[in-house]
Design an enzyme around this catalytic site. Structure first.
Site, PDB file in Angstrom:
ATOM      1  CE  LYS A 177      -3.413   2.550   3.181  1.00  0.00           C
ATOM      2  NZ  LYS A 177      -4.757   2.142   3.963  1.00  0.00           N
ATOM      3  CE  LYS A 195      -6.194   1.618  -0.515  1.00  0.00           C
ATOM      4  NZ  LYS A 195      -6.467   1.757   1.420  1.00  0.00           N
TER       5      LYS A 195
END
Ligand code: PBG
Length: 347
Positions: A219, A272
């Protein structure tokens, strides 16, 4: 030398000369040929619908920066899920939204057995919805400072940051609370080191050996999360998340993060954001064999919606093109606010 094909223009003169086999267009002439040679296919079962739940009954509060997305009370979540299930979606991910009065420095509301997330999980199960209930496991929606766990001041350097190990213990408790309320998959998103091992240990000890973990393993710290933070009220009150989320200039670190989480017992891993990190997604597809998810985040959704509203792009086409790109780069699963609209088109 290979013989060249002579191509004549309308006046009968030679225009260009190409090798006879170089005719890629043969497979593009008809929709049937294009369809049968498509390597990348989207299916509603690969799309995961993110939902924001808030307290109340009959509440549908629009998120201004995300047209078509609402903060819903638990009864409305059930209503929307019945629709989503009919469209062929097989999973949703739940984010809790609480108001400022319920927040404190440790985010203790996240550990209350009757908080909105737990209440919703129970209602969804009672309503007989068979979609997989994934819960986002993090504290930023519950802490008064908006960071992903309790804050500590590093001794000697005076740096204020999220206390990694204190957060691990809390994440374990939060995971068990979600599991007890009916979660089918636990998805930790806080980027604490060791979070997967801590959650796995806590779940196993509480007799939830069977519950899979979908780790937000990779992320990046991203400005594309802006609209989400409006929706969830989770913007950090001071500083930013760069001391725990990844730096976009580092590519190889993604492999370290992914492999570390798999070693700790992650069953699925996520990258992400989506579109700006397709190279990373492809790296992980080639590194790891676990199911791989990509999160097309709030800012990506908001940009498409905004441009479409201005008439600058065709929303449906751009939506499908972005989802196809994410799939082609290597995602098995895509978390997207477009899940319903895309499923409708695919059906
Ligand atoms: C919580 C979390 C965030 C998102 C998913 N889980 C926000 C953040 O890290 O600030 C972002 C999702 C989106 O932008 O759609 N840690």
């Amino acid at each position: 030398m290979r013989p060249k094909f002579k191509i004549q223009n309308s006046k009968g003169r030679q225009a260009v000369s190409v090798p006879p086999h170089a005719r890629f267009r043969r497979l593009r002439y008809s929709p049937a040929l294009r369809e049968m040679t498509a390597e990348t296919r989207l299916h509603p079962s690969q799309l995961i619908l993110p939902l924001f739940v808030c307290a109340g009954r009959g509440v549908r509060r629009a998120v201004p920066s995300m047209p078509g997305v609402f903060r819903l009370s638990p009864d409305q979540i059930v209503r929307d899920l019945k629709e989503a299930e009919k469209l062929g979606l097989r999973a949703f991910i739940l984010f809790g939204v609480v108001d400022a009065r319920q927040k404190n420095p440790s985010g203790s509301e996240a550990l209350r057995r009757n908080n909105v997330v737990c209440e919703t999980l129970r209602m969804v199960k009672k309503a007989g919805i068979r979609m997989a209930a994934i819960t986002d496991l993090c504290f930023c929606e519950y802490t008064s400072h908006g960071h992903c766990g309790p804050i500590t001041r590093l001794r000697k350097t005076d740096v204020q940051t999220v206390d990694n190990n204190a957060t691990l213990a809390l994440l374990g408790r939060q995971a068990v609370i979600h599991a007890e309320a009916g979660a089918d998959v636990i998805a930790p998103s806080g980027m604490m080191d060791g979070m997967v091992a801590a959650i796995r240990f806590a779940l196993d000890r509480a007799d939830f050996q069977h519950l899979p973990i979908l780790s937000y393993a990779v992320k990046y710290a991203s400005a594309f999360y802006g609209p989400f933070r409006d929706a969830a009220g989770s913007a950090p009150g001071f500083g930013d998340r760069r001391s725990y989320q990844m730096d976009g200039r580092r590519r190889r670190e993604a492999r370290l993060e992914a492999l570390a989480d798999l070693e700790q017992g992650a069953d699925m891993i996520m990258v992400k954001p989506g579109l700006p990190y397709l190279d990373i997604l492809r790296d992980l597809r080639e590194t790891a064999n676990a199911p791989l998810a990509s999160y097309q985040v709030s800012g990506e959704y908001a940009m498409i919606k905004a441009a479409a509203k201005n008439g600058w792009i065709d929303e449906e086409c751009v939506m499908m093109e972005t989802l196809t790109s994410i799939k082609r780069a290597g995602a098995d699963l895509i978390l997207t606010y477009f899940a319903r609209e895309a499923a409708r088109l695919l059906n």
